[in-house]
Write a protein that holds these residues in place. Structure first.
Motif, PDB file in Angstrom:
ATOM      1  N   ALA A 105      10.677 -59.081  18.176  1.00  0.00           N
ATOM      2  CA  ALA A 105      10.939 -59.669  18.738  1.00  0.00           C
ATOM      3  C   ALA A 105      12.180 -59.750  18.925  1.00  0.00           C
ATOM      4  N   LEU A 106      12.956 -59.122  17.920  1.00  0.00           N
ATOM      5  CA  LEU A 106      14.423 -60.359  17.567  1.00  0.00           C
ATOM      6  C   LEU A 106      14.781 -59.090  18.202  1.00  0.00           C
ATOM      7  N   ILE A 112       8.968 -59.574  24.637  1.00  0.00           N
ATOM      8  CA  ILE A 112       7.669 -60.337  23.763  1.00  0.00           C
ATOM      9  C   ILE A 112       7.848 -61.710  24.037  1.00  0.00           C
ATOM     10  N   GLN A 113       6.095 -62.077  25.042  1.00  0.00           N
ATOM     11  CA  GLN A 113       5.660 -63.296  24.901  1.00  0.00           C
ATOM     12  C   GLN A 113       5.671 -64.452  23.665  1.00  0.00           C
ATOM     13  N   SER A 114       4.817 -64.062  22.443  1.00  0.00           N
ATOM     14  CA  SER A 114       4.368 -64.623  21.845  1.00  0.00           C
ATOM     15  C   SER A 114       4.004 -63.316  20.252  1.00  0.00           C
ATOM     16  N   ASP A 196      14.254 -62.595   8.730  1.00  0.00           N
ATOM     17  CA  ASP A 196      13.793 -62.458   9.611  1.00  0.00           C
ATOM     18  C   ASP A 196      12.560 -62.903  10.665  1.00  0.00           C
ATOM     19  N   LEU A 197      11.742 -63.992   9.501  1.00  0.00           N
ATOM     20  CA  LEU A 197      11.665 -65.027  10.097  1.00  0.00           C
ATOM     21  C   LEU A 197      12.319 -65.469  10.996  1.00  0.00           C
ATOM     22  N   LYS A 198      12.996 -66.339   9.638  1.00  0.00           N
ATOM     23  CA  LYS A 198      14.689 -67.278  10.251  1.00  0.00           C
ATOM     24  C   LYS A 198      14.612 -67.103  11.622  1.00  0.00           C
ATOM     25  N   SER A 199      15.257 -65.650  11.755  1.00  0.00           N
ATOM     26  CA  SER A 199      16.259 -65.617  13.041  1.00  0.00           C
ATOM     27  C   SER A 199      15.310 -65.786  14.728  1.00  0.00           C
ATOM     28  N   LEU A 200      13.499 -65.843  14.168  1.00  0.00           N
ATOM     29  CA  LEU A 200      12.418 -65.788  15.535  1.00  0.00           C
ATOM     30  C   LEU A 200      12.818 -67.095  16.188  1.00  0.00           C
ATOM     31  N   ASN A 201      12.705 -65.974  17.836  1.00  0.00           N
ATOM     32  CA  ASN A 201      12.631 -68.175  18.847  1.00  0.00           C
ATOM     33  C   ASN A 201      11.396 -66.895  19.166  1.00  0.00           C
ATOM     34  N   THR A 202      10.515 -66.719  19.543  1.00  0.00           N
ATOM     35  CA  THR A 202       9.433 -66.265  20.239  1.00  0.00           C
ATOM     36  C   THR A 202       7.896 -66.955  19.180  1.00  0.00           C
ATOM     37  N   PRO A 203       7.942 -68.106  20.296  1.00  0.00           N
ATOM     38  CA  PRO A 203       6.425 -68.345  19.210  1.00  0.00           C
ATOM     39  C   PRO A 203       5.687 -67.590  18.750  1.00  0.00           C
ATOM     40  N   THR A 204       5.088 -68.109  17.078  1.00  0.00           N
ATOM     41  CA  THR A 204       3.830 -66.662  16.183  1.00  0.00           C
ATOM     42  C   THR A 204       3.161 -68.191  15.543  1.00  0.00           C
ATOM     43  N   ILE A 205       2.326 -67.566  15.597  1.00  0.00           N
ATOM     44  CA  ILE A 205       0.999 -67.398  14.544  1.00  0.00           C
ATOM     45  C   ILE A 205       0.466 -66.702  13.658  1.00  0.00           C
TER      46      ILE A 205
END
Length: 482
Positions: A105-106, A112-114, A196-205
Motif C-alpha cells: 500500500a505504501l 490498493i483500495q483498502s 510503516d503504519l504511521k505513513s499509511l493513507n489507505t483505509p485499514t482495519i
C-alpha cells in the motif's frame, strides 16, 4: 464453550450482493500457505473475485534465491499484480502477509483500495520479540519439524487439539523452505512496522484474536492506534489464525470495512481518537527509559562506523587511540586499569601509561557524549573502566555466533549457523590492527572459522540452506589458512 460460528447468523446486506464485484487478494502468514484460506473464502466468493498469493518459498513457485529483502518481496508482489492485471484491489493479509500488504500500500497506493490486517505483527516489546525469534529459529532448524509445530500450534488456533486443523497447519510448515523462512523471519525482526503504519493513507482495519497469546488485543490495539485511517476489532473465540477459528466473524468485519468505502459512508465507531497521541508519547517515553536512551552501534568488520542514538560520529576516531581503546573495552569489559596499562602501553613506565590512559579516556568520553543526552557511556572508577548502555557491535555478534556454532551438536542447526556466519564475514578480519591483544583475538576467531570450515566441507549437505550457498568462500578460506 460454543464458538461464535455456532451462534452467529451471517447474512450479508443486500447492497453487498447488488454492487459490481471487486477483487480481494489474500496474503498468508509466515510458514503457512494459501490452502489455509479455504475456511474463509466460501464467505467471500459471492461478493468478490478472490485471488491468493504465496510468500516466497511457501507455495509451488521456484524458490527465490537468498538473500531476500523487503524491496525484493514488494517487487515480486507488484509483478504479480501486473501479471494478473490487478489495478484496484483490497488486500487481506495475515501475519507477515499483513506486513507485506502494508508495504504494498505504501509502494503502489493508487492500486490498493483498502487493507484488512489479521493478527498484524506490530507493536511488541523488543526483549520478548528477540527471545521468541531465537526460539523459532532453533526449532525450525531442527531435523524434525514436529517439535516446532507442537510448540507453535497452541498460539495459532483455539482448535489446536483438532486433528484436522493440526494436519492442515502441519502440512504447511512441513513444506516451507527453511532458508526462505529464516530470511523472512529476519525481515520481520528488523522491520519498523510502526513507522510503516504511521505513513499509511489507505483505509485499514486490524483484526485481532481475543485469545491470541502473542499479539494480544492490547498490543494489537496499540498497533492500530498508529494508523491514520485505522479501525480495530477483536474477534471473539479466536487466537492468531482468526480466519481459521472464526471465518464468519472475520468475513463480516472485512466485508463491512470494504462496504463502508464503497458506499462513501464514514463509520467512526471504531476510529482511533486524537487522544492516542498522548498514548504514543507515553509508549515512546517508556521505551526510551527501558533502553536508557543509550544506543551505541559499532561496526568493526566490513568498515569502521559508529552511531550514538542513531547519529553517526564520523570524525575523531583516529586520534588519541580512540578506536583501539573502544575496541579494547568491548573485547575486555572486565579489565582493570593495570591490565589496560600492560596491554595498551606495554613499553611505557607506569606513570606515563597512566597519563596516556587519562588523556585517551577523556577524548573517547567527549566523542561518545556528543549525542548521548547527558547520560554516560563510559563508567570510570579507580579500578575499572567499562562501557554501559544498549551496545550493539558486529564483531561481538560474530564472536557470539562462533561460540554457539562451535558448541552446537545438532548437525542441521550447526550447518545453518555456519552458513549465516559466512554470509556476513568480511574479506579481511580486523585488518590494520597490530597490537598483541587484538592479534590474539583475531587468531582465536580464525581458528574457530577454520574448524567450522573443515566441518562444513564434510557435513555441508545436511542443511537445505546449502542449496543456495556458494561454497567457494569456505574453500578459499581454508586454502588461505592451511
Amino acid at each position: 464453550m460454543r464458538l461464535i460460528n455456532d451462534i452467529f447468523d451471517y447474512e450479508p446486506p443486500s447492497s453487498w450482493l447488488e454492487r459490481p464485484k471487486q477483487t480481494v487478494v489474500l496474503i498468508h502468514g509466515l510458514g503457512l500457505n494459501s490452502n489455509l484460506w479455504e475456511t474463509l473464502t466460501p464467505y467471500l466468493y459471492d461478493l468478490y473475485y478472490v485471488v491468493t498469493y504465496d510468500l516466497p518459498g511457501h507455495g509451488n513457485e521456484h524458490v527465490h534465491p537468498l538473500p531476500i529483502t523487503w524491496p525484493d518481496i514488494c517487487d515480486q508482489f507488484v509483478s504479480f499484480l501486473d501479471k494478473n492485471r490487478l489495478n484496484n484491489v483490497h488486500l487481506i493479509g495475515h501475519g507477515l502477509g499483513a506486513n507485506l500488504a502494508v508495504k504494498a500500500a505504501l509502494r503502489v497506493p493508487l492500486r490498493i483500495q483498502s487493507l484488512s490486517l489479521l493478527s498484524l505483527p506490530g507493536f511488541i516489546p523488543s526483549e520478548y520479540l528477540k527471545q521468541g525469534i531465537e526460539d523459532r529459529i532453533k526449532l525450525m532448524l531442527s531435523s524434525d519439524r514436529t517439535s516446532f509445530i507442537t510448540h507453535i500450534l497452541p498460539s495459532l488456533t483455539v482448535q489446536h487439539e483438532s486433528n484436522e486443523i493440526r494436519s492442515r497447519i502441519s502440512q504447511a510448515y512441513q513444506n516451507v523452505h527453511t532458508g526462505n523462512y529464516l530470511k523472512l523471519l529476519q525481515l520481520f525482526r528488523d522491520n519498523d512496522t510502526i513507522a510503516d503504519l504511521k505513513s499509511l493513507n489507505t483505509p485499514t482495519i486490524l483484526l485481532g484474536g481475543e485469545q491470541d497469546p502473542v499479539y494480544t488485543p492490547v498490543l494489537s490495539a496499540i498497533s492500530a492506534s498508529y494508523i491514520p485511517q485505522g479501525r480495530f476489532q477483536v474477534i471473539p473465540g479466536a487466537a492468531n489464525l482468526v480466519f481459521l477459528d472464526q471465518p464468519k466473524w472475520t468475513a463480516y468485519w472485512v466485508c463491512k470495512h470494504i462496504d463502508t468505502l464503497s458506499s462513501n459512508t464514514i463509520d467512526t465507531e471504531n476510529m482511533m481518537p486524537d487522544t492516542t497521541i498522548s498514548l504514543h508519547k507515553v509508549i515512546q517515553s517508556g521505551q526510551h527509559l527501558l533502553h536508557n536512551a543509550q544506543e551505541l552501534n559499532i561496526q568493526f568488520l566490513h568498515s569502521f562506523r559508529i552511531c550514538v542514538n542513531g547519529v553517526e560520529l564520523p570524525t575523531g576516531w583516529n586520534k588519541r587511540f580512540a578506536k583501539q581503546l573502544l575496541l579494547y573495552l568491548l573485547l575486555f569489559p572486565n579489565a582493570t586499569r593495570q591490565q589496560m596499562y600492560d596491554d595498551l602501553w606495554p613499553n611505557y613506565e607506569l606513570k606515563k601509561a597512566q597519563n596516556y590512559l587519562r588523556v585517551c579516556l577523556n577524548h573517547l568520553k567527549s566523542l561518545l557524549e556528543q549525542y548521548s543526552e547527558e547520560n554516560e557511556f563510559l563508567r570510570i572508577d579507580r579500578e575499572h573502566v567499562t562501557l554501559q548502555g544498549n551496545i550493539r557491535c558486529d564483531l561481538l555478534d560474530l564472536i557470539h555466533n562462533l561460540k554457539q556454532a562451535m558448541a552446537e551438536q545438532n548437525k542441521e542447526v550447526k550447518a545453518a549457523s555456519i552458513l549465516q556466519i559466512w554470509e556476513n564475514l568480511p574479506h579481511h578480519l580486523l585488518s590494520g590492527y597490530v597490537d598483541d591483544w587484538i592479534l590474539g583475538t583475531r587468531d582465536k576467531i580464525e581458528w574457530q572459522l577454520t574448524a567450522l570450515a573443515h566441518w562444513m566441507n564434510k557435513n555441508g549437505d545436511v542443511s537445505d540452506m546449502a542449496v543456495n550457498f556458494n561454497y567457494v568462500a569456505i574453500r578459499n578460506f581454508l586454502l588461505e589458512h592451511e
